[in-house]
Design an enzyme around this catalytic site. Structure first.
Site, PDB file in Angstrom:
ATOM      1  N   ASP A   1     -31.925  10.834 -23.931  1.00 61.99           N
ATOM      2  CA  ASP A   1     -31.567   9.423 -23.852  1.00 61.99           C
ATOM      3  C   ASP A   1     -30.945   8.964 -25.160  1.00 61.99           C
ATOM      4  O   ASP A   1     -31.452   9.302 -26.238  1.00 61.99           O
ATOM      5  CB  ASP A   1     -32.835   8.605 -23.561  1.00 61.99           C
ATOM      6  CG  ASP A   1     -32.490   7.245 -23.013  1.00 61.99           C
ATOM      7  OD1 ASP A   1     -31.874   6.442 -23.744  1.00 61.99           O
ATOM      8  OD2 ASP A   1     -32.830   6.980 -21.845  1.00 61.99           O
TER       9      ASP A   1
ATOM     10  N   ALA B   1     -24.174   3.978 -21.296  1.00 63.86           N
ATOM     11  CA  ALA B   1     -24.452   2.547 -21.139  1.00 63.86           C
ATOM     12  C   ALA B   1     -25.133   2.305 -19.796  1.00 63.86           C
ATOM     13  O   ALA B   1     -25.046   3.130 -18.888  1.00 63.86           O
ATOM     14  CB  ALA B   1     -23.147   1.745 -21.183  1.00 63.86           C
TER      15      ALA B   1
ATOM     16  N   TYR C   1     -24.631  -8.239 -20.269  1.00 63.43           N
ATOM     17  CA  TYR C   1     -23.791  -7.049 -20.453  1.00 63.43           C
ATOM     18  C   TYR C   1     -22.634  -7.371 -21.401  1.00 63.43           C
ATOM     19  O   TYR C   1     -22.353  -6.616 -22.340  1.00 63.43           O
ATOM     20  CB  TYR C   1     -23.262  -6.597 -19.081  1.00 63.43           C
ATOM     21  CG  TYR C   1     -22.279  -5.458 -19.129  1.00 63.43           C
ATOM     22  CD1 TYR C   1     -22.708  -4.140 -19.125  1.00 63.43           C
ATOM     23  CD2 TYR C   1     -20.902  -5.702 -19.150  1.00 63.43           C
ATOM     24  CE1 TYR C   1     -21.800  -3.087 -19.157  1.00 63.43           C
ATOM     25  CE2 TYR C   1     -19.990  -4.663 -19.186  1.00 63.43           C
ATOM     26  CZ  TYR C   1     -20.446  -3.355 -19.190  1.00 63.43           C
ATOM     27  OH  TYR C   1     -19.537  -2.328 -19.221  1.00 63.43           O
TER      28      TYR C   1
HETATM   29  C1  UD2 Z   1     -15.648  -5.398 -14.257  1.00 62.88           C
HETATM   30  C2  UD2 Z   1     -16.417  -4.203 -14.749  1.00 62.88           C
HETATM   31  C3  UD2 Z   1     -17.588  -4.629 -15.568  1.00 62.88           C
HETATM   32  C4  UD2 Z   1     -17.189  -5.582 -16.661  1.00 62.88           C
HETATM   33  C5  UD2 Z   1     -16.375  -6.735 -16.072  1.00 62.88           C
HETATM   34  C6  UD2 Z   1     -15.790  -7.590 -17.178  1.00 62.88           C
HETATM   35  C7  UD2 Z   1     -16.114  -2.462 -13.098  1.00 62.88           C
HETATM   36  C8  UD2 Z   1     -16.749  -1.673 -11.993  1.00 62.88           C
HETATM   37  N1  UD2 Z   1     -16.892  -3.422 -13.625  1.00 62.88           N
HETATM   38  O1  UD2 Z   1     -16.440  -6.152 -13.362  1.00 62.88           O
HETATM   39  O2  UD2 Z   1     -18.198  -3.490 -16.143  1.00 62.88           O
HETATM   40  O3  UD2 Z   1     -16.460  -4.884 -17.634  1.00 62.88           O
HETATM   41  O4  UD2 Z   1     -15.269  -6.235 -15.310  1.00 62.88           O
HETATM   42  O5  UD2 Z   1     -15.210  -8.717 -16.668  1.00 62.88           O
HETATM   43  O6  UD2 Z   1     -15.001  -2.202 -13.519  1.00 62.88           O
HETATM   44  N2  UD2 Z   1     -15.443  -7.432  -4.902  1.00 62.88           N
HETATM   45  C9  UD2 Z   1     -15.279  -7.664  -3.552  1.00 62.88           C
HETATM   46  N3  UD2 Z   1     -15.955  -6.851  -2.679  1.00 62.88           N
HETATM   47  C10 UD2 Z   1     -16.757  -5.817  -3.084  1.00 62.88           C
HETATM   48  C11 UD2 Z   1     -16.886  -5.574  -4.482  1.00 62.88           C
HETATM   49  C12 UD2 Z   1     -16.226  -6.407  -5.366  1.00 62.88           C
HETATM   50  O7  UD2 Z   1     -14.565  -8.588  -3.137  1.00 62.88           O
HETATM   51  O8  UD2 Z   1     -17.315  -5.117  -2.226  1.00 62.88           O
HETATM   52  C13 UD2 Z   1     -14.732  -8.310  -5.852  1.00 62.88           C
HETATM   53  C14 UD2 Z   1     -15.673  -8.967  -6.846  1.00 62.88           C
HETATM   54  O9  UD2 Z   1     -16.210 -10.174  -6.342  1.00 62.88           O
HETATM   55  C15 UD2 Z   1     -14.717  -9.226  -8.003  1.00 62.88           C
HETATM   56  C16 UD2 Z   1     -13.722  -8.056  -7.923  1.00 62.88           C
HETATM   57  O10 UD2 Z   1     -13.851  -7.514  -6.619  1.00 62.88           O
HETATM   58  O11 UD2 Z   1     -14.017 -10.420  -7.831  1.00 62.88           O
HETATM   59  C17 UD2 Z   1     -13.985  -6.955  -8.925  1.00 62.88           C
HETATM   60  O12 UD2 Z   1     -15.345  -6.588  -8.870  1.00 62.88           O
HETATM   61  P1  UD2 Z   1     -15.934  -5.299  -9.640  1.00 62.88           P
HETATM   62  O13 UD2 Z   1     -17.382  -5.269  -9.429  1.00 62.88           O
HETATM   63  O14 UD2 Z   1     -15.145  -4.098  -9.259  1.00 62.88           O
HETATM   64  O15 UD2 Z   1     -15.549  -5.561 -11.166  1.00 62.88           O
HETATM   65  P2  UD2 Z   1     -15.778  -6.855 -12.108  1.00 62.88           P
HETATM   66  O16 UD2 Z   1     -14.413  -7.357 -12.447  1.00 62.88           O
HETATM   67  O17 UD2 Z   1     -16.773  -7.775 -11.569  1.00 62.88           O
END
Ligand code: UD2
Length: 327
Positions: A58, A80, A145
């Protein structure tokens, strides 16, 4: 300014069995001696090539860190707790891994006089005031985060300032590519799974929110550049500069997979950022970095990669690079 590739170094990749870390390991292995420190909580041993030294431990454990960092030239810090929602539920627990362990790692790097490349995040910015985001944009993270990544990012810079350690923080936007899996893996892998299974593609909210999707091969290239650049003590945005709405993404994935999955809408995610995109001119100037993989070709290669894997269990482990190989 461009940077030469990293060669003949002893390197440590924390979180090296994870999604981004394992691709980085693949790129480093041919020309460097590579060590991986991973707890295998979410990392996958099958993603690692044979010729790496694996420390099953870890990153919060000082002994494991000391052992794996002994004599290294460069540390790529990718270990992370990547789940943003988990950081909301258990802020202290994710803080231990995302911040306290990062500080421990910087201290260890100081002992070894090792260069450090840290995985930071667009999460440091919170809701953007202006797009595209430059590195000087206000940093108002909206989640633990984001706070943890911001503090790590700042410590990284400070270690160069105070102690002359060569450090770089890479602020990743929305990274995607092969091996991204699990419940916190991001919208592209979720939509791909849904499309392939013929299940509804679930858009949270109206789908007009947008993101800057960057392929993992580009992220690896950015790390390689960060490993040799003279422009240390800096943070760099790593994205494509292009924004894609979630609705367009759903349609792109549906068409690339030939799926007839319906696109459905559900409740928007609480606290979701509306739009995000990176201004990468600083990374272009100092690291010679520009993303090469566009979203459509990236998604197409991912679909191809998964098709191959379903017909041949041994295929698809390596990165299918759709446009160019790492430079
Ligand atoms: C991303 C990063 C996170 C952080 C963040 C910073 C990823 C996986 N996560 O989060 O670590 O750095 O950016 O802002 O890259 N969505 C849908 N349907 C689904 C899943 C997601 O509509 O089944 C939408 C969600 O509501 C969001 C968008 O897709 O508007 C992106 O979601 P995400 O979880 O891939 O990434 P994000 O931007 O929340």
């Amino acid at each position: 300014m461009d940077s030469p590739p990293i060669r003949d170094e002893t390197v440590l990749v924390t979180g090296g069995a994870g999604f981004i870390g394992s691709h980085l390991v693949d790129a480093l292995v041919p020309h460097n001696e590579v060590r991986v420190l991973d707890s295998f909580t979410t990392g996958d041993r099958t993603h690692l090539p044979d010729d790496v030294t694996v420390i099953d431990g870890d990153v919060r454990d000082p002994i494991a860190l000391q052992q794996s960092a002994r004599g290294v030239d460069v540390i790529f810090h990718h270990a992370a707790v990547v789940s943003v929602s988990r950081s909301v539920d258990e802020p202290r627990q994710s803080n231990r891994t995302n911040l306290e362990a990062s500080l421990l790692l910087l201290e260890q790097a100081r002992q070894e006089d090792a260069r450090v490349v840290v995985a930071s995040s667009a999460a440091v910015y919170g809701h953007p005031e202006e797009l595209p985001l430059t590195e000087t944009a206000p940093t108002n993270p909206t989640t633990p985060y984001g706070v943890q990544k911001l503090a790590t990012d700042q410590y990284t810079r400070l270690y160069e300032d105070l102690y002359g350690l060569p450090t770089v923080a890479l602020r990743y936007f929305n990274v995607y590519g092969p091996r991204q899996q699990g419940p916190y893996s991001g919208v592209i892998s979720t939509f791909l799974e849904q499309a392939r299974a013929g299940d509804p593609i679930t858009i949270e909210g109206d789908g007009q929110q947008s993101r800057d999707f960057v392929h993992v091969s580009d992220v690896v290239r950015a790390n390689m550049r960060a490993a040799t650049t003279d422009a240390v003590g800096e943070a760099y945005n790593i994205g494509t500069g292009q924004r894609t709405s979630i609705l367009t993404l759903a349609e792109t994935i549906r068409s690339a997979t030939g799926s007839s999955s319906p696109i459905v809408h559900r409740e928007p995610r609480a606290g979701d950022i509306r739009h995000s995109s990176a201004d990468t001119s600083k990374a272009t100037r100092d690291l010679g970095f520009t993303a090469r993989v566009g979203l459509e070709s990236g998604v197409r290669s991912l679909v191809g990669d998964r098709r191959e894997r379903s017909t041949d269990e041994t295929a698809g482990a390596g990165l299918e690079e759709p446009e160019e190989r790492f430079g």
